[in-house]
Structure formats: structure tokens, C-alpha cells
Scaffold this motif. Structure first.
Motif, mmCIF file in Angstrom:
data_model
loop_
_atom_site.group_PDB
_atom_site.id
_atom_site.type_symbol
_atom_site.label_atom_id
_atom_site.label_comp_id
_atom_site.label_asym_id
_atom_site.label_seq_id
_atom_site.Cartn_x
_atom_site.Cartn_y
_atom_site.Cartn_z
ATOM 1 N N THR A 148 38.165 36.439 26.671
ATOM 2 C CA THR A 148 39.177 37.188 27.689
ATOM 3 C C THR A 148 38.852 38.343 28.073
ATOM 4 O OG1 THR A 148 40.687 37.812 25.824
ATOM 5 C CG2 THR A 148 41.074 35.899 26.250
ATOM 6 N N ALA A 149 39.526 38.656 29.183
ATOM 7 C CA ALA A 149 38.862 40.096 29.789
ATOM 8 C C ALA A 149 39.252 41.273 28.926
ATOM 9 C CB ALA A 149 39.778 40.417 31.174
ATOM 10 N N SER B 116 32.028 43.448 36.343
ATOM 11 C CA SER B 116 32.748 42.366 36.512
ATOM 12 C C SER B 116 32.599 41.854 38.275
ATOM 13 C CB SER B 116 34.073 42.319 36.359
ATOM 14 O OG SER B 116 34.145 42.739 34.691
ATOM 15 N N GLY C 254 34.997 39.549 41.206
ATOM 16 C CA GLY C 254 35.987 38.497 41.272
ATOM 17 C C GLY C 254 36.353 38.137 42.804
ATOM 18 N N THR D 184 41.853 41.089 37.901
ATOM 19 C CA THR D 184 41.547 40.743 36.504
ATOM 20 C C THR D 184 42.333 41.633 35.675
ATOM 21 O OG1 THR D 184 39.142 40.261 37.358
ATOM 22 C CG2 THR D 184 39.513 40.581 34.846
ATOM 23 N N MET E 178 43.550 37.431 30.930
ATOM 24 C CA MET E 178 42.880 36.254 31.715
ATOM 25 C C MET E 178 41.511 35.848 30.969
ATOM 26 S SD MET E 178 43.160 37.651 35.470
ATOM 27 C CE MET E 178 44.785 37.665 36.363
ATOM 28 N N VAL F 130 38.027 34.555 30.965
ATOM 29 C CA VAL F 130 36.720 34.991 31.658
ATOM 30 C C VAL F 130 35.338 34.322 31.302
ATOM 31 C CG1 VAL F 130 37.657 37.177 32.499
ATOM 32 C CG2 VAL F 130 36.219 37.067 30.261
ATOM 33 N N ASN G 244 36.597 35.997 36.194
ATOM 34 C CA ASN G 244 37.708 35.324 35.806
ATOM 35 C C ASN G 244 37.423 33.674 36.224
ATOM 36 O OD1 ASN G 244 38.120 35.503 38.708
ATOM 37 N ND2 ASN G 244 39.887 36.877 38.524
ATOM 38 N N GLU H 97 44.998 30.251 30.831
ATOM 39 C CA GLU H 97 44.805 31.001 29.611
ATOM 40 C C GLU H 97 44.970 30.265 28.236
ATOM 41 O OE1 GLU H 97 47.830 34.210 29.465
ATOM 42 O OE2 GLU H 97 47.539 34.024 27.342
ATOM 43 N N ASN I 263 33.190 30.890 40.566
ATOM 44 C CA ASN I 263 33.200 31.983 39.534
ATOM 45 C C ASN I 263 32.244 32.052 38.766
ATOM 46 O OD1 ASN I 263 35.845 31.594 41.122
ATOM 47 N ND2 ASN I 263 36.824 32.976 39.635
#
Lengths: 422, 57
Positions: free
Chosen positions: A31-32, A99, A101, A107, A111, A113, A128, A154, A232
């Protein structure tokens, strides 16, 4: 002592060696909040160069409002807008936090990732997960269906992909992208073959995860219904390939191109972290039914990191069918690619175009060549509605503003003058 | 003389510069290739001067 031209050529050779040798590999799903540097519960990262709330475009504002609702920090759009404008939320550029997106690129903490590592140089990039076309957060939509899908990503998509990847082991994205280009994708606006390959590769492992049959089937159906699922992955693959080539003294190679919906920004290897920005252009292309040019926002998103790395619009000759999505003819697609050889430094050793006798894609944008020829990088991209909350309205082609390159060249020369080199 | 032989052959024209020169020749049914040439930095003296500073001496 070498003259300045020789120093630049040596520096660019080094930058290109790093770009050519990069080995982007999918190594984890997290996750972020867990992995993206600088991420907190009250942080939102976005596409493009840094931007203050008051200067943000409609789709970026909409996506941020959606992220605040998704994170439970606001109950509706009105509350989210108030919170975003209050100064309580810290905004930052994805690019400045390892990062990227697509589109708004928003982001936030919870979220899921993709975690990509450049196996040659050790650096990481994060991105993401792709929500699909139409009404999606990245296009500025934030209705209940958008938030519900983000929650599913998620709770189900991220955790299943994490477990599936653990069962599968690291996945070589460079080989995947090379194969995509052989199969009619260019890795920015056409990701059909890549998504098929990814689904084929991971389907058995998804089935072997410990999740319910319904959840596993939902993940496979989601991939089936989203031709941009691997965008992504192609984006952070480019990001971690290029980041390794940042900060090479005297190099005139561009290692970042990105837009936040208001401004377009570039960063140049020999000029470190400095952004060179100018108002982003409007996109010329095809609109979804019911929309026209008057609905479109300025160019937005980190996805032109693919072009910066030698694919996307630069590899359009490999993806003639893309013109049905972005406009033009297959001949135009070939011409776009061939014109990019005029402003780049090398032909890519890994990404080759069958229709051009397997010529490597044009790789390594040199600001000197852009200024000298007047030829701007070609980017194919999605179009967001200018108002928050609407979503995607079409796709097309766009160039960066020349001013970004002019200012970068001026700064480059100024640095050399300061050092007494010119 | 060789030059007389040249004039007996079909003309092969490459035009560099004003596009109208190529258009005039084409209008007389002579095949012509127009080179898509532009001055360095589109003729912007400031930018051309900066580029020249980066050339080796």
C-alpha cells in the motif's frame, strides 16, 4: 581537457547506458502508506510537477476530493473540497516520491501500489492500480461507484495480486514491454496485448491464492474488462529505469516529463531535481459520444514517462491500431516514431519495432536536439473533463510546450557559465 | 561533353529552402523532393547562440 561538447556526449552516453541497462521488475504489491516515501494519512501525491490547490485543474481537484472521501477524511465532495483547501492536507508530486500515476495520478495512504525495482541499479518506483476507463478517480470522477471500486481494489485486488505475485515470483517488466511492442501495443494508450499476457501469466497463481472463488473470479474479470490494466506497470517500469539516470553532470537527457493538468514539467539529468514548467497544452484527438473540445481539460498525467523512456507515442509505429483511439492514420503513427529519432540519442536495444525492420525505439530525449530541430516529443494520451467529478472524455495526441525545453537549455548554459565552462 | 549529357537526362531535383520553388517545378510535371529543412532553433538567435556555446571548440 575535454571540451564541453565532449563532456556532454560522455555524460549522455552514461545516461543512455543506464537507461538501456535498466531492469524494471515487479517485486511486490503493497500500500502507498507502507512503501511510498513521505506518504502519511494526510498526504496526497498527484501527477506532474508540484501544484498548489488553488492552481489545480478540475480533474485533479476532483480526484483529490475522491481520495479524501475514499480515505474517510471527508463524507462528501463539499466537505472534501473544504478540507483540501484548508491547508491541512499535504500535497506533493508523485515524481518527487519515487512514484507515478496516470492522469490525475492521485495516490493516497490506503491505495494498493505496485512495487517495481530496477534490478540493475536497485532503485524502486511505485504506482497505484488501474481502475479502467470512463468514470474513474484518475479522470477526476468521485461518485459512489468510483469510491466503491477503489475500496474493492484495496480489499480484494491488491491483496490477491500480492499473494499471487508471491507464488509467482518477481515478474520481468522489460521483457513484457518488449513483447507488447512486438504484439501491437505501445505501452501508453494501447496495452491490450500486455494485459492479455499479464492475465495469462498470473491467472494460475491467482487461482492458487487463499481468497474466495468469487474474489478470484472478480479479479480475473476485472483484468478481462480493463485493456489498460498493465499501464500502471509500464509507467513505473519507465520511472525506475529513468530515475537511475538522474543527476549525471553535463547530461542533456530528459529523465522526466509529466503534467498536473495545469502545467507540463520536464526534468533534465544534468540539472538534478529542477522542474522546467509551462502551461500544459490541449489535446487533439477523438472524443467519446456527447463530448467535444470545449469539455476537455489541459494535458494531465505522469503517463508520458513512457515516451520519456522510448515507448508510448515514440513507439506508435508498432501500434498502428492505436489511431482508432487517438486519431490519425497508421502512416501518421509511423511518421511520429520516425520523427522522434531526430530528437533522441539512441535506438532502444530491447524495445524494437517489427514494421521498421526491428529498429529500436527512439530513446533518450536530448534537449539540445529538441531546440535545434524544433521537433517536440509526441505523446498520446487520455483526455479528462475540465470539471471535477465527470471523468474521461476522449483520447488523442499532444506535445509538451517548447518553453520547458527552452528554459532547461537556458538553465543548462547558465550553470556552465557559472562554472566558467562556456 | 558530360554536362550536355546531363541535360539530356531526366531532371532529378532536390529542393532545399522555400517550399514554393518545389511547387513551381512540380507544376511543370517535374519530379521534385522537398527537404523539410528549418534553420537551427527555428531562427531564434538567442537559442541558436546557446546551442553554439555547447559545441566543441
Amino acid at each position: 581537457m575535454a571540451n564541453i561538447e565532449q563532456l556532454i556526449e560522455q555524460a549522455n552516453k552514461k545516461a543512455l547506458e543506464i537507461i538501456q541497462n535498466g531492469q524494471p521488475t515487479l517485486v511486490d504489491v503493497s500500500t502507498a502508506g507502507e512503501v511510498v516515501p513521505g506518504m502519511t494519512k494526510k498526504t496526497i501525491f498527484h501527477a506532474g510537477p508540484p501544484c498548489k490547490w488553488e492552481n489545480m485543474s478540475g480533474p485533479l481537484k476532483g480526484a483529490i476530493m475522491g481520495a479524501l472521501i475514499y480515505e474517510g477524511l471527508a463524507k462528501d465532495g463539499e466537505e472534501a473540497e473544504k478540507l483540501a483547501a484548508s491547508g491541512e492536507i499535504e500535497f506533493g508530486s508523485c515524481h518527487e516520491h519515487s512514484s507515478v500515476g496516470p492522469m490525475a495520478g492521485v495516490t493516497s495512504y490506503s491505495m494498493p501500489v505496485w512495487v517495481i525495482q530496477n534490478k540493475t541499479y536497485g532503485n524502486y518506483a511505485y504506482c497505484n492500480m488501474n481502475e479502467g476507463l470512463g468514470k474513474a478517480l484518475r479522470f477526476g470522477a468521485y461518485g459512489p461507484e468510483v469510491i466503491e471500486r477503489l475500496k474493492w481494489m484495496e480489499k480484494v485486488l491488491g491483496p490477491i495480486m500480492k499473494e499471487a505475485l508471491k507464488l509467482h515470483g518477481p515478474y520481468d517488466l522489460k521483457t513484457m514491454i518488449a513483447q507488447m511492442i512486438q504484439m501491437g501495443d505501445e505501452g501508453h494508450n494501447r496495452n491490450k496485448s500486455g494485459t492479455c499476457m499479464f492475465a495469462r501469466e498470473f491467472a494460475p497463481y491467482i487461482v492458487e491464492t487463499s481468497f474466495s472463488e468469487k474474489d478470484k473470479a472478480d479479479v480475473l474479470r476485472f483484468m478481462q474488462g480493463n485493456d489498460h490494466f498493465v499501464l500502471n506497470l509500464t509507467m513505473p517500469a519507465a520511472k525506475c529505469t529513468l530515475d537511475a539516470a538522474a543527476g549525471i553532470k553535463y547530461s542533456t537527457i530528459v529523465y522526466t516529463m509529466a503534467r498536473n493538468g495545469t502545467e507540463f514539467g520536464i526534468r533534465v539529468s544534468g540539472l538534478g531535481d529542477r522542474w522546467f514548467t509551462a502551461p500544459a497544452n490541449y489535446i487533439k484527438g477523438l472524443f467519446f459520444p456527447g463530448f467535444s473540445e470545449k469539455d476537455a481539460n489541459r494535458d494531465i498525467g505522469d503517463s508520458c514517462i513512457t515516451e520519456t523512456c522510448g515507448y508510448g507515442g515514440f513507439a506508435m509505429a508498432a501500434a498502428p491500431a492505436i489511431v482508432l483511439f487517438v486519431g490519425g492514420t497508421p502512416k501518421d503513427a509511423v511518421n511520429y516514431t520516425t520523427s522522434m529519432y531526430e530528437i533522441t540519442t539512441e535506438e532502444n536495444k530491447m524495445y524494437t519495432i517489427p514494421a521498421l525492420n526491428f529498429r529500436g525505439t527512439p530513446t533518450g530525449i536530448d534537449i539540445r536536439k529538441v531546440i535545434e530541430t524544433g521537433i517536440l516529443p509526441i505523446i498520446n494520451t487520455g483526455m479528462a473533463h475540465k470539471d471535477p467529478g465527470v471523468g474521461q472524455v476522449g483520447a488523442g495526441l499532444v506535445n509538451p510546450p517548447m518553453k520547458c525545453f527552452e528554459d532547461a537549455l537556458e538553465a543548462f548554459v547558465a550553470e556552465l557559465e557559472k562554472e566558467g565552462m562556456v | 561533353m558530360k554536362v550536355n549529357e546531363l541535360f539530356k537526362q531526366e531532371l532529378k531535383v532536390i529542393n532545399m529552402g522555400l517550399r514554393s520553388f518545389a511547387a513551381d517545378i512540380k507544376s511543370q510535371n517535374v519530379e521534385v523532393i522537398h527537404v523539410d529543412w528549418r534553420p537551427v532553433a527555428g531562427g531564434n538567435k538567442k537559442l541558436a547562440s546557446m546551442l553554439s556555446k555547447l559545441k566543441g571548440k
